[in-house]
Scaffold this motif. Structure first.
Motif, PDB file in Angstrom:
ATOM      1  N   ASP A  81      37.510  44.856  23.054  1.00 49.25           N
ATOM      2  CA  ASP A  81      38.088  45.708  22.010  1.00 49.25           C
ATOM      3  C   ASP A  81      38.619  44.892  20.830  1.00 49.25           C
ATOM      4  O   ASP A  81      39.097  43.775  21.005  1.00 49.25           O
ATOM      5  CB  ASP A  81      39.225  46.546  22.621  1.00 49.25           C
ATOM      6  CG  ASP A  81      39.616  47.710  21.733  1.00 49.25           C
ATOM      7  OD1 ASP A  81      38.806  48.117  20.878  1.00 49.25           O
ATOM      8  OD2 ASP A  81      40.746  48.220  21.893  1.00 49.25           O
ATOM      9  N   GLY A  82      38.521  45.489  19.657  1.00 43.14           N
ATOM     10  CA  GLY A  82      39.116  44.877  18.463  1.00 43.14           C
ATOM     11  C   GLY A  82      38.107  44.448  17.410  1.00 43.14           C
ATOM     12  O   GLY A  82      38.472  43.799  16.415  1.00 43.14           O
ATOM     13  N   ARG A 131      38.932  46.044  13.884  1.00 43.47           N
ATOM     14  CA  ARG A 131      40.101  45.438  13.243  1.00 43.47           C
ATOM     15  C   ARG A 131      39.798  44.025  12.753  1.00 43.47           C
ATOM     16  O   ARG A 131      40.268  43.601  11.704  1.00 43.47           O
ATOM     17  CB  ARG A 131      41.289  45.421  14.229  1.00 43.47           C
ATOM     18  CG  ARG A 131      42.024  46.750  14.291  1.00 43.47           C
ATOM     19  CD  ARG A 131      42.886  46.864  15.526  1.00 43.47           C
ATOM     20  NE  ARG A 131      42.073  47.228  16.683  1.00 43.47           N
ATOM     21  CZ  ARG A 131      42.534  47.242  17.925  1.00 43.47           C
ATOM     22  NH1 ARG A 131      43.780  46.881  18.179  1.00 43.47           N
ATOM     23  NH2 ARG A 131      41.745  47.623  18.908  1.00 43.47           N
ATOM     24  N   ARG A 174      32.344  58.445  17.416  1.00 45.41           N
ATOM     25  CA  ARG A 174      32.374  57.643  16.183  1.00 45.41           C
ATOM     26  C   ARG A 174      31.357  58.187  15.171  1.00 45.41           C
ATOM     27  O   ARG A 174      30.558  59.063  15.495  1.00 45.41           O
ATOM     28  CB  ARG A 174      32.100  56.180  16.515  1.00 45.41           C
ATOM     29  CG  ARG A 174      33.195  55.630  17.425  1.00 45.41           C
ATOM     30  CD  ARG A 174      33.100  54.155  17.627  1.00 45.41           C
ATOM     31  NE  ARG A 174      34.224  53.729  18.456  1.00 45.41           N
ATOM     32  CZ  ARG A 174      34.656  52.478  18.545  1.00 45.41           C
ATOM     33  NH1 ARG A 174      34.063  51.527  17.867  1.00 45.41           N
ATOM     34  NH2 ARG A 174      35.683  52.184  19.309  1.00 45.41           N
TER      35      ARG A 174
HETATM   36 MG    MG Z   1      38.754  49.914  19.850  1.00 42.85          MG
END
Ligand code: MG
Ligand code: IPE
Ligand code: IPE
Length: 241
Positions: A23-24, A27, A74
């Motif tokens: 995850d990430g 970002r 999404r």
């Molecule tokens: Mg995520």
């Protein structure tokens, strides 16, 4: 390549099965003024460095969360990108995985998955079926709840066909109906989020949870090793006093 040496850990304290929520990516990209897709692209190197680090330290099974049953929410553009990207990564990395002795397995539902993704995953499964160094479960269109429902339905069908008696259904037996039958020892999530997000619900019943504040594209084998050091220092009691 690294300044961080592999930690020396008692082999009995090395987790056999590690689950990673990668995850990430979004970002990471946002912080650089890049589109989210650039974050996914940068995540590829992270995964394969973690695979190598897992082999080096003696992990036997790695489950990587690549696309969840919830990720269909999404934007169509991102979903489309992720489908093509997952297919290409598996294709691109297959020979490398095979040479390293990695057995690739796919966990997830066919359903809405692109046919080209499932056929690439199935080709990888066939080619690497006999490899023994590390099992890499690629979790694509995977959700813990749907996995449990599918297992329950298959079990019900076997009961109906009198293949198995209901009184013989133990936890061990039920687990054999799952895509991934083995318990998770270490559940690792990058990016600082502290949640399970429907990953390996059954298998993580007694997993040690480690959440690290590093975005997935910045993860390297050292990140895995750090998580394993944290894991090795934990006291796993399994309900015992
Ligand atoms: Mg995520
Ligand atoms: C994980 O990164 C990759 C997938 C879920 C496919 P994200 O895309 O969730 O990145 P963040 O959480 O938005 O930063
Ligand atoms: C979990 O990450 C799924 C994958 C890493 C593939 P998400 O980013 O989709 O999870 P939430 O939405 O933050 O719970």
């Amino acid at each position: 390549m690294s300044s961080f040496e592999m930690p020396k850990i008692n082999p009995e304290r090395i987790p056999k099965h590690v689950a990673v929520v990668m995850d990430g990516n979004g970002r990471w990209a946002k912080a650089r003024g890049l589109p989210r897709t650039a974050g996914h692209e940068a995540g590829e190197a992270a995964l394969f460095d973690v695979v190598e680090g897992a082999i080096q330290i003696g992990v036997k099974e790695l489950s990587a969360f690549a696309f969840s049953t919830e990720n269909w929410k999404r934007s169509p553009e991102e979903v489309k990108f992720l489908m093509g990207f997952n297919r290409d990564v598996i294709r691109r990395r297959l020979d490398q995985m095979h040479e390293m002795g990695v057995r690739v397995r796919w966990a997830g539902r066919a359903g809405r998955l692109w046919g080209s993704v499932t056929s690439e995953l199935e080709r990888a499964e066939q080619l690497t079926a006999k490899n023994k160094v590390l099992t890499l479960n690629m979790c694509v269109n995977y959700g813990g709840r749907s996995e449990i429902i599918d297992a329950a339905l298959e079990l019900a069908a076997d009961i109906k066909r009198t293949q198995i008696k209901p009184e013989k259904v133990s936890e061990k037996k039920f687990a054999q109906y799952l895509d991934i039958p083995s318990d998770v020892d270490l559940f690792l999530r990058s990016s600082g989020e502290e949640r399970i997000s429907n990953f390996l619900l059954w298998q993580s019943a007694y997993a040690e949870l480690v959440f690290l504040d590093v975005l997935w594209p910045d993860v390297r084998r050292e990140t895995l090793w750090k998580a394993i050091e944290i894991y090795a220092a934990r006291d796993r009691r399994f309900g015992k006093a």
